[in-house]
Write an enzyme that holds these catalytic residues in place. Structure first.
Site, PDB file in Angstrom:
ATOM      1  N   SER A 124      17.738 -26.716 -31.106  1.00 21.80           N
ATOM      2  CA  SER A 124      16.542 -25.495 -32.069  1.00 21.80           C
ATOM      3  C   SER A 124      16.109 -24.833 -31.814  1.00 21.80           C
ATOM      4  O   SER A 124      14.751 -25.670 -31.033  1.00 21.80           O
ATOM      5  CB  SER A 124      16.425 -26.148 -33.664  1.00 21.80           C
ATOM      6  OG  SER A 124      16.245 -25.145 -34.482  1.00 21.80           O
ATOM      7  N   TYR A 149      12.316 -32.398 -39.383  1.00 27.55           N
ATOM      8  CA  TYR A 149      13.902 -31.794 -38.955  1.00 27.55           C
ATOM      9  C   TYR A 149      13.091 -31.112 -37.272  1.00 27.55           C
ATOM     10  O   TYR A 149      14.321 -31.296 -36.333  1.00 27.55           O
ATOM     11  CB  TYR A 149      14.233 -30.576 -40.184  1.00 27.55           C
ATOM     12  CG  TYR A 149      15.099 -29.703 -39.008  1.00 27.55           C
ATOM     13  CD1 TYR A 149      16.381 -30.500 -38.806  1.00 27.55           C
ATOM     14  CD2 TYR A 149      15.028 -28.556 -38.221  1.00 27.55           C
ATOM     15  CE1 TYR A 149      17.328 -29.576 -37.390  1.00 27.55           C
ATOM     16  CE2 TYR A 149      16.003 -28.001 -37.962  1.00 27.55           C
ATOM     17  CZ  TYR A 149      17.106 -28.991 -37.582  1.00 27.55           C
ATOM     18  OH  TYR A 149      17.963 -27.883 -37.033  1.00 27.55           O
ATOM     19  N   LYS A 153      14.235 -32.941 -33.313  1.00 25.29           N
ATOM     20  CA  LYS A 153      14.972 -32.235 -32.395  1.00 25.29           C
ATOM     21  C   LYS A 153      14.664 -32.606 -30.824  1.00 25.29           C
ATOM     22  O   LYS A 153      14.941 -32.041 -29.898  1.00 25.29           O
ATOM     23  CB  LYS A 153      15.603 -30.469 -32.801  1.00 25.29           C
ATOM     24  CG  LYS A 153      16.442 -30.614 -34.267  1.00 25.29           C
ATOM     25  CD  LYS A 153      18.085 -30.785 -32.936  1.00 25.29           C
ATOM     26  CE  LYS A 153      18.587 -30.329 -34.677  1.00 25.29           C
ATOM     27  NZ  LYS A 153      20.474 -31.000 -34.202  1.00 25.29           N
ATOM     28  N   LEU A 200      19.462 -18.029 -45.687  1.00 22.52           N
ATOM     29  CA  LEU A 200      19.397 -17.210 -46.337  1.00 22.52           C
ATOM     30  C   LEU A 200      20.734 -17.433 -46.270  1.00 22.52           C
ATOM     31  O   LEU A 200      21.473 -16.611 -47.904  1.00 22.52           O
ATOM     32  CB  LEU A 200      18.540 -15.931 -45.204  1.00 22.52           C
ATOM     33  CG  LEU A 200      18.586 -14.446 -45.416  1.00 22.52           C
ATOM     34  CD1 LEU A 200      18.471 -14.526 -47.152  1.00 22.52           C
ATOM     35  CD2 LEU A 200      18.601 -13.749 -44.819  1.00 22.52           C
TER      36      LEU A 200
HETATM   37  N1  UFG Z   1      14.323 -16.093 -46.611  1.00 23.64           N
HETATM   38  C1  UFG Z   1      14.163 -15.531 -47.376  1.00 23.64           C
HETATM   39  N2  UFG Z   1      14.697 -16.270 -48.943  1.00 23.64           N
HETATM   40  C2  UFG Z   1      15.608 -16.771 -49.024  1.00 23.64           C
HETATM   41  C3  UFG Z   1      16.020 -17.995 -47.824  1.00 23.64           C
HETATM   42  C4  UFG Z   1      15.756 -17.557 -46.862  1.00 23.64           C
HETATM   43  O1  UFG Z   1      14.171 -14.854 -47.263  1.00 23.64           O
HETATM   44  O2  UFG Z   1      16.474 -17.845 -50.106  1.00 23.64           O
HETATM   45  C5  UFG Z   1      14.000 -16.077 -45.410  1.00 23.64           C
HETATM   46  C6  UFG Z   1      12.969 -16.317 -44.641  1.00 23.64           C
HETATM   47  O3  UFG Z   1      11.778 -16.914 -45.425  1.00 23.64           O
HETATM   48  C7  UFG Z   1      13.329 -16.084 -43.271  1.00 23.64           C
HETATM   49  C8  UFG Z   1      14.331 -15.887 -43.032  1.00 23.64           C
HETATM   50  O4  UFG Z   1      15.207 -15.355 -44.401  1.00 23.64           O
HETATM   51  O5  UFG Z   1      13.110 -15.286 -43.400  1.00 23.64           O
HETATM   52  C9  UFG Z   1      16.218 -17.140 -42.597  1.00 23.64           C
HETATM   53  O6  UFG Z   1      15.674 -18.099 -43.094  1.00 23.64           O
HETATM   54  P1  UFG Z   1      16.168 -19.024 -43.286  1.00 23.64           P
HETATM   55  O7  UFG Z   1      15.853 -19.948 -43.694  1.00 23.64           O
HETATM   56  O8  UFG Z   1      17.919 -18.684 -43.125  1.00 23.64           O
HETATM   57  O9  UFG Z   1      16.104 -19.736 -41.719  1.00 23.64           O
HETATM   58  P2  UFG Z   1      15.227 -20.052 -40.379  1.00 23.64           P
HETATM   59  O10 UFG Z   1      14.246 -19.444 -39.707  1.00 23.64           O
HETATM   60  O11 UFG Z   1      14.049 -20.527 -41.337  1.00 23.64           O
HETATM   61  O12 UFG Z   1      15.426 -21.586 -39.792  1.00 23.64           O
HETATM   62  C10 UFG Z   1      16.616 -21.816 -39.318  1.00 23.64           C
HETATM   63  C11 UFG Z   1      17.152 -23.045 -39.223  1.00 23.64           C
HETATM   64  C12 UFG Z   1      16.445 -24.403 -38.913  1.00 23.64           C
HETATM   65  C13 UFG Z   1      15.916 -23.701 -37.358  1.00 23.64           C
HETATM   66  C14 UFG Z   1      15.664 -22.698 -37.039  1.00 23.64           C
HETATM   67  C15 UFG Z   1      15.728 -22.074 -35.712  1.00 23.64           C
HETATM   68  O13 UFG Z   1      17.244 -23.379 -41.361  1.00 23.64           O
HETATM   69  O14 UFG Z   1      17.099 -25.357 -38.788  1.00 23.64           O
HETATM   70  O15 UFG Z   1      16.089 -21.095 -38.137  1.00 23.64           O
HETATM   71  O16 UFG Z   1      15.226 -21.090 -35.667  1.00 23.64           O
HETATM   72  F1  UFG Z   1      14.744 -25.064 -37.390  1.00 23.64           F
END
Ligand code: UFG
Length: 334
Positions: A124, A149, A153, A200
């Site tokens: 990741s 997590y 990785k 998201l």
């Molecule tokens: N976000 C929101 N609201 C939500 C969920 C997310 O605004 O309800 C925003 C977050 O703040 C972020 C973006 O959407 O800016 C993406 O968030 P995600 O939770 O979808 O993904 P992340 O980038 O935080 O993490 C993902 C995976 C991880 C991995 C990572 C690798 O969930 O497993 O990408 O880059 F490690």
């Protein structure tokens, strides 16, 4: 060629099984169904006319891992199985270290014993930590991870490095995913997380389906184009194709250790995702601006050049397609 796909009924695993079967590989799946459903196997069969053998095994039990290798002549392994919820990993680190590390070590031990030394591993972008730049390149190496997590990785990457250093006859490809979204265009395969989603797109889909009231956008005061977080979203079928390319390379080369970013190279903000989802699916999403989520970075995306040059792989599907396919899957499976 017989490919063992661990976690083959999961989100990325199931799409990869379809791509492998379409390329005439034989697929054997090991999946403990902890975050997947057996019905996914029927769907894989529907799409490919082939039904992979399924072992409903927990790979923490080494005897079970060995049984798979005893009963089948495995040529290579694609290892997806693992827990992946960032927030849960902070609350339950022992569960995450125990599961993600033990399953991988068992697999490596048995692979070594049966002289199966070709492995593609799901890593990741989270392993980069917070490197202080937006565009991540493979040679930047691993940084300080922000949750257990991510640390699993990173640790597994290190373990694989050591395995290869000790025995250069291994062929290992480490794939660093950015943010996979989207679904199979048939609407038969997609992401179905248990409980309240963390990520998201699954969250957006629940809001669009009326199952959750409102989407919280975590922060609109980041130093990004519109203040919301920027990520590199990649269509899951593009990602699946990347695994087939990675496998083809280690098959061709016979040995070696490789690391590839699998992303598009383009960053989109949370608002881009919301707006595109609304536009292509002709609906409205209710959202509120909420505080930043601890541990989130403002902006990052892949430099995917290495995968293009060495694997001949590029992500082909754009954001509109990702949003359309995600919703199509949700609509078909509500
Ligand atoms: N976000 C929101 N609201 C939500 C969920 C997310 O605004 O309800 C925003 C977050 O703040 C972020 C973006 O959407 O800016 C993406 O968030 P995600 O939770 O979808 O993904 P992340 O980038 O935080 O993490 C993902 C995976 C991880 C991995 C990572 C690798 O969930 O497993 O990408 O880059 F490690």
């Amino acid at each position: 060629m017989n490919i063992l796909v661990t976690g083959g009924l999961g989100y990325i695993g199931s799409h990869t099984c379809v791509e492998l079967l379409n390329k005439e590989y034989d697929v054997i799946i090991a999946d403990d169904l902890s975050n997947s459903k057996e019905e996914v196997l029927d769907r894989i069969e529907k799409l490919t006319d082939k039904r992979p053998k399924l072992y409903k095994y927990d790979l923490k039990e080494i005897e079970k891992v060995e049984e798979i290798f005893k009963e089948n002549k495995i040529d290579a392994v694609i290892h997806f199985a693992g827990f992946k919820a960032v927030g849960e990993s902070v609350k339950k680190p022992i569960k995450y270290y125990c599961n993600n590390l033990k399953t991988t070590l068992n697999l490596l031990e048995v692979m070594n014993k049966y002289n199966v030394k070709k492995l593609v591993f799901s890593s990741s972008a989270t392993i980069y930590g917070d490197p202080g730049v937006h565009e991540y390149k493979e040679e930047m190496g691993r940084g300080k991870t922000s949750n257990p997590y991510g640390t699993t990785k990173s640790m597994i990457e290190k373990i694989l490095e050591d395995v290869y250093a000790s025995d250069n006859s291994w062929a290992i490809s480490i794939l660093r995913y950015f943010n996979p979204i989207g679904a199979h265009e048939s609407g038969l395969l997609g992401e179905e997380p248990n409980g309240i989603p963390n990520n998201l797109m699954p969250y957006i889909m629940k809001v669009a389906a009326g199952k959750i009231d409102v989407l919280s956008i975590y922060g609109n005061d980041y130093p990004t184009k519109d203040g919301t977080g920027v990520r590199d979203y990649i269509h899951v079928v593009d990602l699946a194709e990347g695994h087939v390319k990675a496998l083809e390379k280690i098959e061709k080369d016979g040995s070696g250790k490789y690391i590839y970013n699998l992303g598009t190279g383009t960053g989109y903000s949370v608002m881009d995702i919301v707006n595109t989802f609304e536009k292509v699916n002709n609906l409205k999403l209710k959202y509120v601006i909420a505080p930043r989520r601890p541990g989130d970075l403002a902006e990052y995306y892949a430099d995917p050049t290495k995968a293009k040059e060495e694997l001949g792989w590029v992500a082909k599907r754009g954001l509109e397609q990702m949003c359309k396919d995600s919703w199509n899957f949700m609509k078909n499976n509500m």
